[in-house]
Design an enzyme around this catalytic site. Structure first.
Site, short mmCIF file in Angstrom:
data_model
loop_
_atom_site.label_atom_id
_atom_site.label_comp_id
_atom_site.label_asym_id
_atom_site.label_seq_id
_atom_site.Cartn_x
_atom_site.Cartn_y
_atom_site.Cartn_z
N CYS A 152 51.26 53.71 38.86
CA CYS A 152 51.61 53.27 39.95
C CYS A 152 52.31 54.24 41.15
O CYS A 152 53.30 54.43 42.24
CB CYS A 152 52.67 52.19 40.56
N HIS A 189 56.89 51.41 47.10
CA HIS A 189 55.79 50.95 45.93
C HIS A 189 56.06 49.28 46.26
O HIS A 189 56.56 48.47 45.81
CB HIS A 189 55.63 51.16 44.62
N ASN A 235 50.07 44.57 44.27
CA ASN A 235 50.50 45.62 43.68
C ASN A 235 48.73 46.56 43.96
O ASN A 235 47.71 46.11 42.74
CB ASN A 235 50.58 45.38 42.52
O1 UT7 Z 1 53.58 48.74 39.27
C1 UT7 Z 1 54.50 48.31 38.56
C2 UT7 Z 1 53.84 47.01 37.77
N1 UT7 Z 1 54.57 45.99 37.60
C3 UT7 Z 1 56.20 45.17 37.91
O2 UT7 Z 1 56.43 46.26 38.77
C4 UT7 Z 1 56.01 44.39 37.45
C5 UT7 Z 1 57.95 44.37 37.71
N2 UT7 Z 1 57.75 42.85 36.89
C6 UT7 Z 1 57.83 41.67 37.87
O3 UT7 Z 1 57.76 41.51 38.82
C7 UT7 Z 1 58.05 40.05 37.31
O4 UT7 Z 1 58.59 40.17 36.20
C8 UT7 Z 1 56.75 39.19 37.33
C9 UT7 Z 1 56.40 38.50 38.27
C10 UT7 Z 1 55.68 40.04 35.97
C11 UT7 Z 1 57.01 37.72 36.17
O5 UT7 Z 1 58.84 37.04 37.05
P1 UT7 Z 1 59.25 36.81 36.48
O6 UT7 Z 1 61.29 36.37 37.48
O7 UT7 Z 1 60.47 38.25 35.67
O8 UT7 Z 1 59.47 35.64 35.46
P2 UT7 Z 1 59.45 36.12 34.12
O9 UT7 Z 1 59.06 36.45 33.19
O10 UT7 Z 1 61.12 35.81 33.64
O11 UT7 Z 1 59.21 34.21 33.24
C12 UT7 Z 1 60.33 32.91 33.94
C13 UT7 Z 1 59.23 31.87 34.08
C14 UT7 Z 1 58.46 31.32 32.29
O12 UT7 Z 1 59.00 30.58 32.22
P3 UT7 Z 1 60.08 29.59 31.07
O13 UT7 Z 1 59.62 30.65 29.72
O14 UT7 Z 1 60.92 29.64 31.40
O15 UT7 Z 1 59.61 28.41 31.04
C15 UT7 Z 1 57.96 32.29 32.49
O16 UT7 Z 1 56.73 31.17 31.06
O17 UT7 Z 1 57.98 31.73 34.54
C16 UT7 Z 1 56.59 31.40 33.49
N3 UT7 Z 1 55.93 32.08 34.10
C17 UT7 Z 1 54.30 31.86 35.56
N4 UT7 Z 1 55.17 30.75 36.08
C18 UT7 Z 1 53.84 30.70 36.22
C19 UT7 Z 1 55.83 33.62 34.33
N5 UT7 Z 1 54.22 33.88 34.66
C20 UT7 Z 1 53.89 32.85 35.54
C21 UT7 Z 1 53.01 32.45 36.53
N6 UT7 Z 1 53.05 31.32 37.14
N7 UT7 Z 1 52.48 33.40 36.97
#
Ligand code: UT7
Length: 319
Positions: free
Chosen positions: A105, A245, A275
């Site tokens: 990216c 980005h 993205n």
């Molecule tokens: O170009 C570079 C590419 N990548 C990035 O920039 C990604 C960077 N990371 C992110 O954008 C974020 O980490 C995500 C959007 C991928 C995830 O968001 P987060 O706030 O970091 O969530 P998390 O992984 O800490 O998960 C929080 C909760 C979890 O549930 P529990 O364990 O608290 O019960 C996940 O299982 O949210 C849950 N979860 C979801 N729930 C609904 C994770 N993905 C989803 C989803 N829908 N799509």
């Protein structure tokens, strides 16, 4: 300048029917509402060629004036030939150099830097730079951690020499291969060529440690912006528009707060495109270009980050 996004729109509501997620969760945690996705056998080179055609029209130049085609992508049509060669053929351009740049990216920030080196050195006069990705071709549509984030698109630029003090003023490029495991598509290369095992284990799809990438991104967006500003002898207050980005609105908000830049100077498009990897900065720049707000002498700051890990920034004075 020219851009292209596929026609098919995939909304958060569509994703609600595919994985255990909600429109509310995706909007609040990422800022994304919908994204564009390629269909059928459309490949990255098709997106890139469509954007490039518009850029060539916009620039009003003859195809024969292009000295180099540079495609920044991490979703090439195939391992080889390069997507740049495929784009060259699709555009019907002959007699120029063509190659790809792979910096995930951060590809557009890296690509702009490389393209400008050829012009500054005097080796080439005109470079066609394209940032294009079709990430949705590599998404596991059962993985809610990744499938909500990515969209497809391309942005193309015809670059040439400009007067002193305009164009690319500085670049800051960085990488840290120790973070290679945090975001990757493990199979399809020489480490894991396509096999029954790689398919069964879904190794051809994007794998990501979202939390780790999130923390890295907030930290380095600030570092890269300051790095490019310092090299150009400028400060945050000099910048008219910042184009980060477009990965996650919370990453952008956190980093921009640290940077102390006005919210109204930040150009965002992730709400409608998600993205789009190397296309995200060009697509956002195109929105600004079309808004009519961009004027000669404006200072732009581009900041990218992605797999590798890679990150970087460019400062441009608009001509
Ligand atoms: O170009 C570079 C590419 N990548 C990035 O920039 C990604 C960077 N990371 C992110 O954008 C974020 O980490 C995500 C959007 C991928 C995830 O968001 P987060 O706030 O970091 O969530 P998390 O992984 O800490 O998960 C929080 C909760 C979890 O549930 P529990 O364990 O608290 O019960 C996940 O299982 O949210 C849950 N979860 C979801 N729930 C609904 C994770 N993905 C989803 C989803 N829908 N799509």
């Amino acid at each position: 300048m020219g851009t292209y996004v596929p026609e098919k729109v995939l909304t958060n509501s569509d994703l609600e029917r595919m994985v255990d997620t909600s429109d509310d969760w995706i909007r609040c945690r990422t800022g994304i509402v919908e994204r564009r996705v390629v269909e059928g056998d459309t490949a990255t080179s098709d997106l890139a060629a469509a954007a490039a055609k518009k850029a060539l029209e916009d620039a009003g130049i003859n195809d024969s004036e292009i000295d180099l085609i540079l495609v920044a992508t991490s979703t090439p049509d195939m391992i080889f030939p390069s997507t740049a060669c495929l784009v060259q053929s699709k555009l019907g351009i002959n007699g120029c150099a063509a190659f790809d740049i792979q910096a995930a990216c951060s590809g557009f920030v890296y690509g702009l830097t490389v393209a400008s080196q050829f012009i500054e050195s005097g080796m080439y006069k005109t470079v066609l730079l394209i940032g294009a990705d079709a990430f949705t071709k590599h998404i596991n549509w059962e993985d809610r951690n990744t499938c909500i984030l990515f969209g497809d698109g391309a942005g193309a630029f015809v670059l040439h020499e400009v007067e002193n003090g305009y164009g690319l003023l500085s670049s800051y490029l960085m990488a840290d291969g120790r973070g290679a495991d945090l975001l990757k598509i493990p199979a399809g290369g020489s480490a894991h060529p396509g096999s029954e095992y790689s398919v069964q284990n879904k190794l051809h799809f994007v794998q990501m440690n979202g939390n780790a990438v999130f923390k890295f991104a907030v930290r380095i967006l600030h570092e890269a912006a300051i790095g490019a500003l310092t090299k150009a002898g400028l400060t945050v207050g000099d910048i008219d528009y910042l184009i980060p980005h477009q990965a996650n609105i919370r990453i952008i908000d956190a980093a921009m707060e640290r940077l102390g830049i006005d919210r109204n100077k930040i150009i965002l498009n992730l709400e409608k495109y998600g993205n789009t990897s190397t296309a995200s900065i060009p697509l956002a720049l195109y929105d600004l270009y079309n808004s009519g707000d961009l004027k000669r002498g404006d200072l732009l700051l581009f900041v990218g980050f992605g797999a590798g890990l890679t990150w970087g920034a460019n400062i441009i004075r608009w001509v």
